[in-house]
Design an enzyme around this catalytic site. Sequence first.
Site, PDB file in Angstrom:
ATOM      1  N   ALA A 108       6.018 -20.229 -22.494  1.00 52.27           N
ATOM      2  CA  ALA A 108       5.105 -20.609 -23.577  1.00 52.27           C
ATOM      3  C   ALA A 108       4.858 -22.116 -23.514  1.00 52.27           C
ATOM      4  O   ALA A 108       5.647 -22.870 -22.938  1.00 52.27           O
ATOM      5  CB  ALA A 108       5.671 -20.220 -24.936  1.00 52.27           C
ATOM      6  N   PHE A 109       3.770 -22.554 -24.128  1.00 49.90           N
ATOM      7  CA  PHE A 109       3.361 -23.955 -23.953  1.00 49.90           C
ATOM      8  C   PHE A 109       4.354 -24.936 -24.558  1.00 49.90           C
ATOM      9  O   PHE A 109       4.363 -26.106 -24.195  1.00 49.90           O
ATOM     10  CB  PHE A 109       1.952 -24.164 -24.519  1.00 49.90           C
ATOM     11  CG  PHE A 109       1.905 -24.666 -25.929  1.00 49.90           C
ATOM     12  CD1 PHE A 109       2.070 -23.805 -26.996  1.00 49.90           C
ATOM     13  CD2 PHE A 109       1.697 -26.003 -26.192  1.00 49.90           C
ATOM     14  CE1 PHE A 109       2.037 -24.274 -28.295  1.00 49.90           C
ATOM     15  CE2 PHE A 109       1.652 -26.482 -27.488  1.00 49.90           C
ATOM     16  CZ  PHE A 109       1.829 -25.616 -28.543  1.00 49.90           C
ATOM     17  N   LYS A 110       5.227 -24.458 -25.445  1.00 49.64           N
ATOM     18  CA  LYS A 110       6.174 -25.384 -26.065  1.00 49.64           C
ATOM     19  C   LYS A 110       7.125 -26.001 -25.026  1.00 49.64           C
ATOM     20  O   LYS A 110       7.698 -27.058 -25.258  1.00 49.64           O
ATOM     21  CB  LYS A 110       6.936 -24.690 -27.179  1.00 49.64           C
ATOM     22  CG  LYS A 110       6.006 -24.404 -28.365  1.00 49.64           C
ATOM     23  CD  LYS A 110       6.716 -23.893 -29.593  1.00 49.64           C
ATOM     24  CE  LYS A 110       5.759 -23.792 -30.762  1.00 49.64           C
ATOM     25  NZ  LYS A 110       4.701 -22.778 -30.552  1.00 49.64           N
ATOM     26  N   ASP A 111       7.273 -25.336 -23.884  1.00 53.86           N
ATOM     27  CA  ASP A 111       8.103 -25.918 -22.820  1.00 53.86           C
ATOM     28  C   ASP A 111       7.568 -27.268 -22.348  1.00 53.86           C
ATOM     29  O   ASP A 111       8.345 -28.136 -21.955  1.00 53.86           O
ATOM     30  CB  ASP A 111       8.144 -24.976 -21.604  1.00 53.86           C
ATOM     31  CG  ASP A 111       8.971 -23.711 -21.859  1.00 53.86           C
ATOM     32  OD1 ASP A 111       9.959 -23.778 -22.611  1.00 53.86           O
ATOM     33  OD2 ASP A 111       8.611 -22.663 -21.293  1.00 53.86           O
ATOM     34  N   LEU A 167       9.054 -29.595 -24.884  1.00 55.04           N
ATOM     35  CA  LEU A 167      10.499 -29.568 -25.137  1.00 55.04           C
ATOM     36  C   LEU A 167      11.330 -29.849 -23.890  1.00 55.04           C
ATOM     37  O   LEU A 167      12.451 -30.358 -23.997  1.00 55.04           O
ATOM     38  CB  LEU A 167      10.883 -28.248 -25.803  1.00 55.04           C
ATOM     39  CG  LEU A 167      10.407 -28.214 -27.269  1.00 55.04           C
ATOM     40  CD1 LEU A 167      10.488 -26.805 -27.851  1.00 55.04           C
ATOM     41  CD2 LEU A 167      11.206 -29.175 -28.127  1.00 55.04           C
TER      42      LEU A 167
END
Length: 461
Positions: A107-110, A113
């Site tokens: 997911a794009f949150k990687d 993060l």
Amino acid sequence: MRYVSTRGGVQGLSFCDAVMMGLADDGGLLVPETIPNVSADLPHLAGKGYLDLAAYVMGQFIDDIPAAELRSIIERSYGTFDSPTVTPLVDVGGVHVLELFHGPTLAFKDVALQFLGNVFEYVLNKRGGRLNILGATSGDTGSAAIAGVRGKQNINIFIMFPEGRTSPLQEKQMTTVLDANVQNLAIEGSFDDCQSILKSIFNDLAFKDAYDLGAVNSVNWARVLAQVVYYFSAYVQLGLPARFEVAVPTGNFGNIFAGYIARRMGLPIDTLILATNQNDILHRFFTTGRYERGEVHLSHSPAMDIQVASNFERYLYFEFGQSPEKVKTFMSDFSSTGAATTNLDSLDTNAAFTSGRVSDEDTLATIARVFEESGYLLDPHTAVGVQIGLANRRSKVPLVCLATAHPSKFDDVIAQAIPGIEASHPTLELLKDLPVRKTLLEGEVRIIKDFISTFNDQQVS
Ligand SMILES: *Cc1c(COP(=O)(O)O)cnc(C)c1O
């Protein structure tokens, strides 16, 4: 570059100070004092790869990490992605899909993060000290946060989730991580219970100080900054077009706010097209100027089931001519009455945004139609962006749609949209047989605090 709070009570922070503070101490959000304009440099970016672009863009906002160290942080952060392009741009029937899901949790949150975890590690190594990250998740953010700090020295992470109420897949993405510094806390209760426990622990300032508690929520400036980079990457992969548009499936306004920063830096983005599901507080704002809290509705794009968009205050700050007074008035109206209004025509760059909302039915229909026409599988969040992008594109300039998750993460919705199709990904298949670890705890503040303090005491001895 120095950082200030949107509410005026914090000033003169360096980048690393701002990252470690997270939320500003006066309750506002930290923002750079100015947004550098890089228009003159754009022609020189032709052909540059993701790591070079990241070093360039982030270098505009960071002057307290030496260039070679920043480069190493960037290389380690994006070395975990399964594409050398990091965020490849794919042509899907005339629309350019920017795939942001090639990181460890799909997911794009990687993107944000992985970088944040490495910055935390860098700062702690330099300044000493430790960090106990505490978070609550109903799904995606938890696994991306865990992936960002697993195995790192002087950092522990405690993620609470409601036992039995996250999808089995999302739970496995968290509980199969067995590093000693990762603790998954399955809480007997709802997601709201987890969030209220989180709040009361952070409100206990003595405990927060004693255990160096930190958060990885979407208001950390480093997260926004990491996301600015892929707007530049899209521009370069398109071959430096004179103008382009970007459609962004939006929840907390973090992703699209990064696009707003890129636009203010001089990237020729005509319009930022904001797409919501039925949780449409932002769509209502961008059509009426009224920011009004509603109820949270569950949808097929759960990562966008959000009513109050935590990054929105940063946008207001820049649109209000960087006036903390105006921000404070707007936010205090909003928190006391649940609504606040501004005149859209008076905003600095009003024309930057268009918006739209998508029903669950249309989300399914868009997934099915795009698959039929081009054989490409959109995840439900991305489908929301694609639908509004196509409906709102104003000109014949290239349209980029941000793809925020791999479809296999939401295989149940995909199966509903296209009967007989199974969305899968090798990374998720592998999880099925891995051992898991979690601790089941009662949903009580005291019990969670005890867990954190006992865990830390054992580490010391
Ligand atoms: C978090 C998330 C979003 C929303 O992004 P914001 O930055 O909160 O606007 C969209 N899609 C997916 C898959 C997400 O995980």
